[in-house]
Design an enzyme around this catalytic site. Sequence first.
Site, PDB file in Angstrom:
ATOM      1  N   LYS A 256       0.818  -1.209   0.000  1.00  0.00           N
ATOM      2  CA  LYS A 256       0.000   0.000   0.000  1.00  0.00           C
ATOM      3  C   LYS A 256       0.850   1.256   0.000  1.00  0.00           C
ATOM      4  O   LYS A 256       0.483   2.257  -0.600  1.00  0.00           O
ATOM      5  CB  LYS A 256      -0.968   0.021   1.183  1.00  0.00           C
ATOM      6  CG  LYS A 256      -2.155  -0.906   0.988  1.00  0.00           C
ATOM      7  CD  LYS A 256      -3.316  -0.534   1.887  1.00  0.00           C
ATOM      8  CE  LYS A 256      -4.467  -1.504   1.695  1.00  0.00           C
ATOM      9  NZ  LYS A 256      -5.573  -1.282   2.645  1.00  0.00           N
TER      10      LYS A 256
ATOM     11  N   LYS B 179      -3.253 -11.442  -7.387  1.00  0.00           N
ATOM     12  CA  LYS B 179      -4.522 -11.616  -6.689  1.00  0.00           C
ATOM     13  C   LYS B 179      -5.615 -10.766  -7.354  1.00  0.00           C
ATOM     14  O   LYS B 179      -5.345  -9.661  -7.829  1.00  0.00           O
ATOM     15  CB  LYS B 179      -4.338 -11.154  -5.238  1.00  0.00           C
ATOM     16  CG  LYS B 179      -5.521 -11.402  -4.339  1.00  0.00           C
ATOM     17  CD  LYS B 179      -5.323 -10.780  -2.965  1.00  0.00           C
ATOM     18  CE  LYS B 179      -6.123  -9.504  -2.840  1.00  0.00           C
ATOM     19  NZ  LYS B 179      -6.430  -9.069  -1.478  1.00  0.00           N
TER      20      LYS B 179
ATOM     21  N   LYS C 298      -9.977  -5.557  -5.650  1.00  0.00           N
ATOM     22  CA  LYS C 298     -11.037  -4.609  -5.975  1.00  0.00           C
ATOM     23  C   LYS C 298     -10.478  -3.280  -6.461  1.00  0.00           C
ATOM     24  O   LYS C 298     -11.181  -2.510  -7.087  1.00  0.00           O
ATOM     25  CB  LYS C 298     -11.996  -4.421  -4.803  1.00  0.00           C
ATOM     26  CG  LYS C 298     -11.380  -4.004  -3.506  1.00  0.00           C
ATOM     27  CD  LYS C 298     -12.415  -4.054  -2.372  1.00  0.00           C
ATOM     28  CE  LYS C 298     -11.717  -3.890  -1.031  1.00  0.00           C
ATOM     29  NZ  LYS C 298     -12.607  -4.127   0.102  1.00  0.00           N
TER      30      LYS C 298
END
Length: 334
Positions: free
Chosen positions: A115, A197, A200
Amino acid sequence: MFKGQKVSFSGVQPSGNLTIGNYLGAIRNFKEYSEQYKTFYCVVDEHAITVRQVPADLRRRTYETLALYMACGLDPERNTLYVQSMVHEHAELAWILNCFTMFGELSRMTQFKDKSARHADNINAGLFTYPTLMAADILLYQTDVVPVGVDQVQHVELCRDIANRFNQIHPDTFTVPEAVLPKNGKKIMSLSEPEKKMSKSDENPNAVVYILDDRDTIIRKFKRAVTDSESEVRFAPDEKPGVSNLITIYSCFTGKTIEETEREFAGRGYGDFKLAVGEATADALAPVQTRYREFLADRAMLESQMKKGAMEATCYARDTLARVKKKLGFVQVR
Ligand code: TRP
């Protein structure tokens, strides 16, 4: 705390639209514990603000996430469903746990590393201490099991370390929780880059199937899914990541095993197979989508559930926090 009953706790962030990866990897498994465990499922809006959110979107998604919990079959009479920011004990215990968590431990978290690379302009302290808030979520309820997807296992492991460290200094404070993965515990991967992965926040909409995508969209996305130059439907994640991911998805939605799936599509080629995966996914999601729309249309019901859930959660959270504060030596005056 629960007269011998075990506790299951998990949370979902109200940021971004949820994908079939969130559904198969986590939410669908929350229900498995409803029967025998005391269950707490939280909409973790305080975690969501570690990256910038548009307030109106965050608010809307908080309602949506609660409606989705219910649409996925979590009955609010059997499960405590609530919103994190409505139970202030989470933030308060998080502060305390920060003082029992090491800088080095937080630096090693892969989600933090990912992140902070993705949001290089906003590497705030909350992003760094995200796992201590998550530990507070879990430990407040004396949780035994935490159903999560594989990507959250590292955070649950850190939570265990924090609980053990605290217990060593102040014995018998926290139950040490355990992460539980879905039985069909494969990670759901991106449809266009099956080494990654399914996320979203992926910028490529064709890589991701959302729980609320309509039937045509779902079928179209699976048709475009990246496979390989062979034509054999065979499960081999390293060699054939794309096809293997589709097999996993198909087997999750139909309940068939991997071997059954391979047999069913032997000699039939990828075109047929992709269509079947799309249809199976759309069929399985249809009832969830119908219920979701119904629940989401009823704001008053959702708000009264939020209130009820927050009240229930507070009853338990308050007890744990009071115990922790006493052990730490905080003066308690009644
Ligand atoms: N970090 C989790 C995720 O992004 C969400 C979460 C927050 C959570 N608190 C939790 C999951 C407590 C399990 C338990 O998916």
